[in-house]
Write an enzyme that holds these catalytic residues in place. Structure first.
Site, PDB file in Angstrom:
ATOM      1  N   CYS A  63      -7.460  -2.591  -7.406  1.00 18.06           N
ATOM      2  CA  CYS A  63      -7.116  -1.273  -7.950  1.00 18.06           C
ATOM      3  C   CYS A  63      -8.183  -0.613  -8.822  1.00 18.06           C
ATOM      4  O   CYS A  63      -9.144  -0.073  -8.323  1.00 18.06           O
ATOM      5  CB  CYS A  63      -5.772  -1.336  -8.667  1.00 18.06           C
ATOM      6  SG  CYS A  63      -5.118   0.327  -8.939  1.00 18.06           S
ATOM      7  N   LYS A  76      -8.569  -9.727 -10.813  1.00 20.50           N
ATOM      8  CA  LYS A  76      -8.979  -8.342 -11.098  1.00 20.50           C
ATOM      9  C   LYS A  76      -9.947  -8.307 -12.288  1.00 20.50           C
ATOM     10  O   LYS A  76      -9.611  -8.769 -13.383  1.00 20.50           O
ATOM     11  CB  LYS A  76      -7.707  -7.540 -11.414  1.00 20.50           C
ATOM     12  CG  LYS A  76      -7.890  -6.062 -11.678  1.00 20.50           C
ATOM     13  CD  LYS A  76      -6.497  -5.422 -11.796  1.00 20.50           C
ATOM     14  CE  LYS A  76      -6.503  -3.938 -12.025  1.00 20.50           C
ATOM     15  NZ  LYS A  76      -5.136  -3.367 -12.010  1.00 20.50           N
ATOM     16  N   GLU A 133      -1.293  -3.998  -4.190  1.00 21.51           N
ATOM     17  CA  GLU A 133      -1.386  -4.696  -5.488  1.00 21.51           C
ATOM     18  C   GLU A 133       0.021  -5.144  -5.936  1.00 21.51           C
ATOM     19  O   GLU A 133       0.980  -4.380  -5.849  1.00 21.51           O
ATOM     20  CB  GLU A 133      -1.982  -3.739  -6.532  1.00 21.51           C
ATOM     21  CG  GLU A 133      -2.218  -4.390  -7.888  1.00 21.51           C
ATOM     22  CD  GLU A 133      -2.814  -3.419  -8.918  1.00 21.51           C
ATOM     23  OE1 GLU A 133      -2.694  -2.190  -8.752  1.00 21.51           O
ATOM     24  OE2 GLU A 133      -3.402  -3.911  -9.909  1.00 21.51           O
TER      25      GLU A 133
END
Ligand SMILES: NC(=O)NCCC(=O)O
Length: 370
Positions: free
Chosen positions: A231, A194, A120
């Protein structure tokens, strides 16, 4: 010097069980007594040793089928630390990371990797823990033609490699936590943003960028159908589910996470997602300690630091997984995956037939209308 806390769980287990116990542990915990390892050349192994890079390679074979050829693809996960102190200029910091990552990608290319995923926001320190935005804003870049994309497009083309590049995206002044997918000819293929942003303790990302607005894209690359669950998204089962329903065969989970924030979840969530959704999952976490000097409201300086625990690993749809890479060293994890395993596991367990998606669709609609 290696300390007790530098060891991964797999290393601790290996050190403390006799061979028969270790086989039994692997059989029950990982679903296979011995994972197939892939041979790496002596040159590659000694180069990595010399440079302190943890390298490991495994194979996940599928059963032989009459009508389908094996569909083997070699993937690579790279975990790494930043290099320069965080008070150096953006350009110096980023170029130093580029140099390191370029070397790691060279190694991946020599190992025959066809799809590579970086961690990330790989090209910057994970400065979000400072709570400061303006000071770091030049790390945010265009997904389509920012410095990270331009740098990797060349490398992707040279190595005929698909590269997933998770970056901090600046799109006309709005920031996103984005994974860019570059195809094997070096072309920008698309991006995913994300979906789930943490707002827990020092992991407070909501003030920095917007939650993803691109759904659950699956990229039909030359080598496999891939997706990226960035994540914190790994804590959300439906996020994983949607990538599977959209046809993903491999889902990458590039992360930046610390031990205090649920290291006990790390080995479970992506592994469970692989089993539940019949695809391969790849978990990647950065390593190293990042130190920041932050100005307080009273114009005093304070130090903020975070240590990331690496431990990147791959899980197959049958639940078998690799041992984790190092908790502290830069590393490359290579996996040779036979994608036929996805359908084989689904069929073996009757997961399609028993999924009852229509029932959940109705109940979800009901729950969201309350
Ligand atoms: N980067 C990020 O989403 N971190 C959150 C920590 C975690 O979910 O483990």
């Amino acid at each position: 010097m290696e300390t007790q806390t530098d060891l991964t769980l797999d290393e601790i287990i290996k050190k403390n069980l006799n061979p028969a116990q270790l086989e039994e542990y692997n059989r029950i915990h990982y679903g296979t007594k011995n994972l197939d390892t892939l041979r790496l050349t002596d040159d590659l192994t000694s180069k990595c040793k010399e440079k302190g890079i943890d390298i490991a390679a495994y194979s996940f074979p599928a059963g032989k089928e009459e009508l389908r050829e094996a569909r083997k693809v070699k993937i690579g996960l790279i975990q790494h630390s930043i290099i320069l102190p965080t008070d150096k200029s953006v350009t110096e910091q980023r170029n130093a990371i580029f140099r390191k990552v370029s070397e790691l990608i060279d190694i991946a290319a020599s190992a025959g990797v066809q799809i590579l995923c970086l961690q990330e926001t790989w090209s910057m320190p994970f400065f979000l823990c400072t709570g400061e935005k303006e000071r770091w804003s030049e790390f945010a870049e265009s997904a389509e033609d920012g410095p990270s994309t331009r740098f990797l497009r060349k490398i992707a083309e040279e190595n005929k490699m698909v590269i997933i590049s998770p970056i901090l995206e600046n799109d006309n002044g709005t920031w996103w936590n984005t994974a860019v997918v570059i195809d094997e000819n070096g072309n920008y293929m698309g991006k995913h943003r994300k979906n789930h942003l943490p707002s827990v303790g020092s992991f407070s990302e909501i003030g920095f960028y917007d939650p993803g607005n691109m759904g659950h894209a699956v990229f039909d690359t030359k080598y496999a159908k891939i997706a990226v669950n960035i994540c914190y998204g790994r804590h959300h089962a439906l996020n994983w589910l949607m990538f599977g329903l959209n046809g993903a065969e491999i889902v990458f989970n590039p992360a930046a996470t610390i031990s205090e924030f649920g290291e006990s979840f790390w080995g479970i969530e992506a592994r469970n997602a692989a089993i539940a959704n019949n695809y391969f999952t790849c978990s990647i976490n950065r390593v190293g300690t990042e130190v920041f000097t932050v100005m307080t409201d009273f114009k005093a300086k304070k130090t903020v630091s975070r240590t990331y625990y690496g431990s990147s690993y791959i899980t197959a749809p049958n639940g078998c997984r690799t041992p984790a890479l190092s908790r502290v060293k830069d590393g490359l994890l290579v996996g040779e995956l036979d994608l036929n395993l996805c359908r084989q596991v689904k069929d073996q367990w009757g997961f399609n037939m028993t999924s009852r998606l229509d029932m959940y669709a109705t109940e979800l609609a009901h729950a969201t209308n309350k």
